[in-house]
Design an enzyme around this catalytic site. Sequence first.
Site, PDB file in Angstrom:
ATOM      1  N   ARG A  88       0.829  -1.278   0.031  1.00  0.00           N
ATOM      2  CA  ARG A  88       0.054   0.019  -0.009  1.00  0.00           C
ATOM      3  C   ARG A  88       0.785   1.132  -0.053  1.00  0.00           C
ATOM      4  O   ARG A  88       0.617   2.231  -0.025  1.00  0.00           O
ATOM      5  CB  ARG A  88      -1.015  -0.002   1.238  1.00  0.00           C
ATOM      6  CG  ARG A  88      -2.301  -0.543   0.971  1.00  0.00           C
ATOM      7  CD  ARG A  88      -3.262  -0.601   2.213  1.00  0.00           C
ATOM      8  NE  ARG A  88      -4.466  -0.487   2.306  1.00  0.00           N
ATOM      9  CZ  ARG A  88      -5.358  -1.322   2.764  1.00  0.00           C
ATOM     10  NH1 ARG A  88      -4.909  -2.619   2.664  1.00  0.00           N
ATOM     11  NH2 ARG A  88      -6.433  -1.042   3.059  1.00  0.00           N
TER      12      ARG A  88
ATOM     13  N   ARG B   6     -17.502  -5.236   9.755  1.00  0.00           N
ATOM     14  CA  ARG B   6     -16.152  -4.647  10.048  1.00  0.00           C
ATOM     15  C   ARG B   6     -16.520  -3.347  10.702  1.00  0.00           C
ATOM     16  O   ARG B   6     -17.390  -2.469  10.170  1.00  0.00           O
ATOM     17  CB  ARG B   6     -15.212  -4.666   9.060  1.00  0.00           C
ATOM     18  CG  ARG B   6     -14.402  -5.686   8.707  1.00  0.00           C
ATOM     19  CD  ARG B   6     -13.714  -5.460   7.330  1.00  0.00           C
ATOM     20  NE  ARG B   6     -13.076  -4.320   7.367  1.00  0.00           N
ATOM     21  CZ  ARG B   6     -12.134  -4.153   6.350  1.00  0.00           C
ATOM     22  NH1 ARG B   6     -11.865  -4.966   5.274  1.00  0.00           N
ATOM     23  NH2 ARG B   6     -11.272  -3.049   6.126  1.00  0.00           N
TER      24      ARG B   6
HETATM   25  P1  AMP Z   1      -8.241  -3.746   4.388  1.00  0.00           P
HETATM   26  O1  AMP Z   1      -8.802  -4.956   5.203  1.00  0.00           O
HETATM   27  O2  AMP Z   1      -7.365  -4.052   3.454  1.00  0.00           O
HETATM   28  O3  AMP Z   1      -9.276  -2.858   4.185  1.00  0.00           O
HETATM   29  O4  AMP Z   1      -7.377  -2.932   5.742  1.00  0.00           O
HETATM   30  C1  AMP Z   1      -7.986  -2.473   6.750  1.00  0.00           C
HETATM   31  C2  AMP Z   1      -7.192  -1.621   7.511  1.00  0.00           C
HETATM   32  O5  AMP Z   1      -6.012  -2.410   7.829  1.00  0.00           O
HETATM   33  C3  AMP Z   1      -6.699  -0.253   6.529  1.00  0.00           C
HETATM   34  O6  AMP Z   1      -7.451   0.533   6.742  1.00  0.00           O
HETATM   35  C4  AMP Z   1      -5.415  -0.077   7.203  1.00  0.00           C
HETATM   36  O7  AMP Z   1      -5.513   0.580   8.495  1.00  0.00           O
HETATM   37  C5  AMP Z   1      -4.756  -1.493   7.864  1.00  0.00           C
HETATM   38  N1  AMP Z   1      -3.955  -2.055   6.855  1.00  0.00           N
HETATM   39  C6  AMP Z   1      -4.144  -3.237   5.888  1.00  0.00           C
HETATM   40  N2  AMP Z   1      -3.283  -3.537   4.850  1.00  0.00           N
HETATM   41  C7  AMP Z   1      -2.391  -2.627   5.036  1.00  0.00           C
HETATM   42  C8  AMP Z   1      -1.189  -2.104   4.680  1.00  0.00           C
HETATM   43  N3  AMP Z   1      -0.656  -3.038   3.576  1.00  0.00           N
HETATM   44  N4  AMP Z   1      -0.590  -1.065   5.016  1.00  0.00           N
HETATM   45  C9  AMP Z   1      -0.844  -0.169   5.962  1.00  0.00           C
HETATM   46  N5  AMP Z   1      -2.029  -0.415   6.726  1.00  0.00           N
HETATM   47  C10 AMP Z   1      -2.665  -1.473   6.058  1.00  0.00           C
END
Ligand code: AMP
Length: 230
Positions: free
Chosen positions: A100, A173
């Site tokens: 990311r 979530r």
């Molecule tokens: P997601 O399930 O991919 O939408 O991720 C949920 C939350 O986890 C995001 O809003 C970030 O706070 C954190 N997160 C997930 N993947 C990453 C990543 N690769 N880098 C930084 N934060 C992450």
Amino acid sequence: MPEADSQTRTKPAVLILLGPPGAGKGTQARMLEDKFGLVQLSTGDLLRAAVNAGTDAGKRAKAAMDAGELVSDEIVLEILKDRMQDPDVARGVILDGFPRTTGQAQALDALLEGQGMSIGAAISIEVEDDAMVRRVSGRYTCATCGEGYHDEFKQPAVAGVCDKCGGTEFTRRADDNAETVAARLSAYHAQTAPLIAYYDKRGVLSRVDGMGSITAIAEELGAIVDKVTA
Ligand code: AMP
């Protein structure tokens, strides 16, 4: 059961799914996992598991996640590197929500090199921002198997019963609310969208229209996986 046996493929695929929250990365990653026997690696799932388990990394990540901001590269890489040691990763992986940031992309290159793997494709699932809040705020998952559903776009065939495992408990979530989604979208545009150009320069980028149906997108992604694993 996977339709394609990983033994029949010549190279383990490393696929990256890029796209804002609500683009359908998780849904598509799970479909690719089922169809091709690849392993879905979602840093969001790994982080949520760490928060729920109360690990040190989980405790350090929680505040940023609650605010819809990115967790530090250091914590994310610590968690991902651990997971990449598991033997199933050799089958090939679909990275969902990682990398990311440019720092994460560079760390991934080094990590893969160390494991004798390389990126087969980075797929940008392209969607309009306006549709995202509606998509994200209606979604929920089966608490037993993690299958994803949506109030409007994908309900179980029998109300309240998971199509995949028959489970009857569902979860939403905490960060899938309008305010946090807006923060997550701006983090995507500021920190993650530049990776589209990063992978384009490397010659591994494909773009897919994420506003189509789940099955149409799955077909396009399947064709890309076929090409990179042939
Ligand atoms: P997601 O399930 O991919 O939408 O991720 C949920 C939350 O986890 C995001 O809003 C970030 O706070 C954190 N997160 C997930 N993947 C990453 C990543 N690769 N880098 C930084 N934060 C992450």
